[in-house]
Motif scaffolding. Sequence first.
Motif, PDB file in Angstrom:
ATOM      1  N   ARG A  35       0.809  -1.221   0.000  1.00 38.97           N
ATOM      2  CA  ARG A  35       0.000   0.000   0.000  1.00 38.97           C
ATOM      3  C   ARG A  35       0.838   1.264   0.000  1.00 38.97           C
ATOM      4  O   ARG A  35       0.378   2.316  -0.415  1.00 38.97           O
ATOM      5  CB  ARG A  35      -0.929   0.015   1.210  1.00 38.97           C
ATOM      6  N   SER A  36       2.077   1.180   0.494  1.00 38.98           N
ATOM      7  CA  SER A  36       2.883   2.403   0.593  1.00 38.98           C
ATOM      8  C   SER A  36       4.364   2.066   0.751  1.00 38.98           C
ATOM      9  O   SER A  36       4.722   1.020   1.291  1.00 38.98           O
ATOM     10  CB  SER A  36       2.386   3.215   1.793  1.00 38.98           C
ATOM     11  N   VAL A  37       5.212   2.964   0.251  1.00 41.14           N
ATOM     12  CA  VAL A  37       6.659   2.866   0.473  1.00 41.14           C
ATOM     13  C   VAL A  37       7.195   4.266   0.753  1.00 41.14           C
ATOM     14  O   VAL A  37       6.530   5.249   0.445  1.00 41.14           O
ATOM     15  CB  VAL A  37       7.412   2.296  -0.749  1.00 41.14           C
ATOM     16  N   ASP A  38       8.391   4.355   1.336  1.00 39.28           N
ATOM     17  CA  ASP A  38       9.040   5.653   1.466  1.00 39.28           C
ATOM     18  C   ASP A  38      10.495   5.551   1.022  1.00 39.28           C
ATOM     19  O   ASP A  38      10.913   4.526   0.482  1.00 39.28           O
ATOM     20  CB  ASP A  38       8.907   6.210   2.889  1.00 39.28           C
ATOM     21  N   ASN A  42      10.808   1.478   3.635  1.00 35.61           N
ATOM     22  CA  ASN A  42       9.823   0.978   4.595  1.00 35.61           C
ATOM     23  C   ASN A  42       8.566   0.627   3.807  1.00 35.61           C
ATOM     24  O   ASN A  42       8.209   1.336   2.873  1.00 35.61           O
ATOM     25  CB  ASN A  42       9.480   2.038   5.638  1.00 35.61           C
ATOM     26  N   VAL A  44       4.353  -0.738   3.661  1.00 35.38           N
ATOM     27  CA  VAL A  44       3.084  -1.059   4.313  1.00 35.38           C
ATOM     28  C   VAL A  44       2.450  -2.193   3.530  1.00 35.38           C
ATOM     29  O   VAL A  44       2.207  -2.066   2.342  1.00 35.38           O
ATOM     30  CB  VAL A  44       2.128   0.148   4.353  1.00 35.38           C
ATOM     31  N   HIS A  46      -0.759  -4.909   3.290  1.00 38.83           N
ATOM     32  CA  HIS A  46      -2.161  -5.026   3.688  1.00 38.83           C
ATOM     33  C   HIS A  46      -2.623  -6.451   3.397  1.00 38.83           C
ATOM     34  O   HIS A  46      -2.185  -7.050   2.423  1.00 38.83           O
ATOM     35  CB  HIS A  46      -2.971  -4.012   2.862  1.00 38.83           C
ATOM     36  N   GLY A  64      -2.584  -9.729   8.792  1.00 46.06           N
ATOM     37  CA  GLY A  64      -3.143  -8.369   8.780  1.00 46.06           C
ATOM     38  C   GLY A  64      -2.222  -7.328   8.185  1.00 46.06           C
ATOM     39  O   GLY A  64      -1.605  -7.552   7.157  1.00 46.06           O
ATOM     40  N   VAL A  65      -2.115  -6.183   8.866  1.00 47.29           N
ATOM     41  CA  VAL A  65      -1.366  -5.041   8.329  1.00 47.29           C
ATOM     42  C   VAL A  65       0.040  -4.991   8.929  1.00 47.29           C
ATOM     43  O   VAL A  65       0.197  -5.078  10.147  1.00 47.29           O
ATOM     44  CB  VAL A  65      -2.092  -3.714   8.621  1.00 47.29           C
ATOM     45  N   PHE A  66       1.025  -4.854   8.075  1.00 42.50           N
ATOM     46  CA  PHE A  66       2.421  -4.762   8.493  1.00 42.50           C
ATOM     47  C   PHE A  66       3.024  -3.424   8.106  1.00 42.50           C
ATOM     48  O   PHE A  66       2.789  -2.941   7.000  1.00 42.50           O
ATOM     49  CB  PHE A  66       3.261  -5.824   7.779  1.00 42.50           C
ATOM     50  N   ILE A  67       3.801  -2.823   9.005  1.00 46.33           N
ATOM     51  CA  ILE A  67       4.753  -1.787   8.599  1.00 46.33           C
ATOM     52  C   ILE A  67       6.132  -2.419   8.750  1.00 46.33           C
ATOM     53  O   ILE A  67       6.575  -2.674   9.868  1.00 46.33           O
ATOM     54  CB  ILE A  67       4.652  -0.525   9.480  1.00 46.33           C
ATOM     55  N   VAL A  68       6.765  -2.711   7.633  1.00 49.55           N
ATOM     56  CA  VAL A  68       8.063  -3.379   7.682  1.00 49.55           C
ATOM     57  C   VAL A  68       9.160  -2.336   7.555  1.00 49.55           C
ATOM     58  O   VAL A  68       9.136  -1.513   6.633  1.00 49.55           O
ATOM     59  CB  VAL A  68       8.213  -4.407   6.541  1.00 49.55           C
ATOM     60  N   ARG A  69      10.114  -2.318   8.484  1.00 49.05           N
ATOM     61  CA  ARG A  69      11.253  -1.409   8.375  1.00 49.05           C
ATOM     62  C   ARG A  69      12.145  -1.877   7.224  1.00 49.05           C
ATOM     63  O   ARG A  69      12.564  -3.040   7.188  1.00 49.05           O
ATOM     64  CB  ARG A  69      12.012  -1.388   9.700  1.00 49.05           C
TER      65      ARG A  69
END
Lengths: 136, 130
Positions: A35-38, A42, A44, A46, A64-69
């Motif tokens: 869903r997202s990168v920076d 990092n 996201v 879903h 579920g939802v992950f924010i992976v470093r």
Amino acid sequence: MNRPELEGTAHLLDELDKKLMVVLRDGRTLIGYLRSVDQFANLVLHRTIERIHVGKEYGDIPRGVFIVRGENVVLLGEIDAQKEANLPLTQVSVDDILDAQRREQESKQDQQRLLTKALKERGLNLMPDLTHDDMF
Amino acid sequence: MLPLSLLRTAQNHPMLVELKNGETYNGHLVSCDNWMNINLREVICTSRDGDKFWRMPECYIRGSTIKYLRIPDEVIDMVKEETAVKNRGRDTKGIKSQRGRPATRGNFGGRGGKSGNIGGRNLNQKIKAK
């Protein structure tokens, strides 16, 4: 590619909202929709599942939802829905795959113990698992 | 929506944080910063093998030691709603600017005064015309 200045550079924006497989440095495999990168990569993820492979069997655990470093990611790639439908692998239940994983780990540990013992008898002192704790 | 903005949205929600060394921390997110440093409250820490547990009222985790964070599904839904509302706002602004003074885009939200902006724009148009 929609950004001509990025032509030829590897970037993740093209992968947004696609179903990706992400392999982490600890060996775990996550599958989810990006869903997202920076700028640090990092991520996201879903509707993520963790997929555990043992031999030709695999099992999926919903996560579920992950924010992976970003620094923990080894690789990521798009999942081809058609190819995924006819994998040469068989899916088993979560309990079964966890059982299989545990057995695999135990046999690996046994192997390691034998190796360490054999090397010690020949005068080599192998330090097991020292490499594992400092994953920074 | 950047990953760290999502994390900010997840404030006051429960979450699971796994560190690079395999320890996991379950708790409610109190605050976070641009380096992913976080404060949790009502924390349960679990050892790497999942055999030892510690409870603590609060803890601080340095961002660089984090492997990943797992957040509840509803946080992403909240973000979707928020961005939808924001986009609606942006659309109406766009229509206004098209009517009144065209192409305020790139003017950093109207900073620098109208007349200067118009002058600059005309200059640009002249250059383009050549």
